[in-house]
Design a protein around this motif. Structure first.
Motif, short mmCIF file in Angstrom:
data_model
loop_
_atom_site.label_atom_id
_atom_site.label_comp_id
_atom_site.label_asym_id
_atom_site.label_seq_id
_atom_site.Cartn_x
_atom_site.Cartn_y
_atom_site.Cartn_z
N THR A 150 -8.54 -10.69 -1.23
CA THR A 150 -8.83 -9.10 -0.64
C THR A 150 -8.08 -8.16 -1.79
O THR A 150 -8.96 -7.24 -2.27
CB THR A 150 -8.29 -8.95 0.63
OG1 THR A 150 -8.18 -10.13 1.36
CG2 THR A 150 -9.42 -8.06 1.41
N GLU A 151 -7.07 -8.50 -1.99
CA GLU A 151 -6.18 -7.74 -2.93
C GLU A 151 -7.01 -7.64 -4.29
O GLU A 151 -6.99 -6.60 -4.99
CB GLU A 151 -4.88 -8.35 -3.38
CG GLU A 151 -3.75 -7.74 -2.12
CD GLU A 151 -2.43 -8.33 -2.58
OE1 GLU A 151 -1.50 -7.33 -2.66
OE2 GLU A 151 -2.18 -9.33 -2.57
N LYS A 155 -10.14 -5.85 -4.05
CA LYS A 155 -9.68 -4.36 -4.00
C LYS A 155 -9.48 -3.88 -5.34
O LYS A 155 -9.86 -2.74 -5.98
CB LYS A 155 -8.70 -4.10 -3.23
CG LYS A 155 -8.74 -2.87 -2.41
CD LYS A 155 -7.88 -2.95 -1.23
CE LYS A 155 -6.55 -2.18 -1.18
NZ LYS A 155 -5.73 -2.37 -0.01
N CYS A 159 -11.47 -1.09 -7.62
CA CYS A 159 -10.66 0.21 -8.41
C CYS A 159 -11.19 0.42 -9.55
O CYS A 159 -11.22 1.64 -10.11
CB CYS A 159 -9.18 -0.02 -8.40
SG CYS A 159 -8.64 0.29 -6.59
#
Ligand code: ZN
Ligand code: ZN
Length: 82
Positions: free
Chosen positions: A64-65, A68, A72
């Motif tokens: 998930t990180e 993400k 970005c």
């Protein structure tokens, strides 16, 4: 042969070797990984938790990180065009 970074004793460089003098996992410390930051890509020793060049987190990424972060980056690119 490589030198132990802690006590500078000569240790075998094969994977998984441990310094016979101080017990440090030499191969692990000397192993390098690529910084996940696309604009950086520095080769960083595994002993660091953060990239010394760009300061981003190097390990223990969750998927998930990671997604993400990638998202970005895409947003940044889109914003640049405006
Ligand atoms: Zn040692
Ligand atoms: Zn970096």
């Amino acid at each position: 042969m490589i030198k132990c970074p802690r006590c500078s004793k000569e240790v075998s460089s094969r994977p998984g070797s441990i310094c016979p003098r101080c017990g440090l996992k030499v191969s692990e410390v000397n192993e390098k990984i690529r910084c996940p930051e696309t604009s950086c890509r520095a080769l960083v020793s595994k002993k660091f938790e953060y990239c010394p060049k760009c300061g981003c987190k190097l390990k223990n990424y969750t998927l998930t990180e990671f997604i993400k972060m990638a998202r970005c980056k895409i947003d940044d690119k889109l914003n640049e065009k405006e």
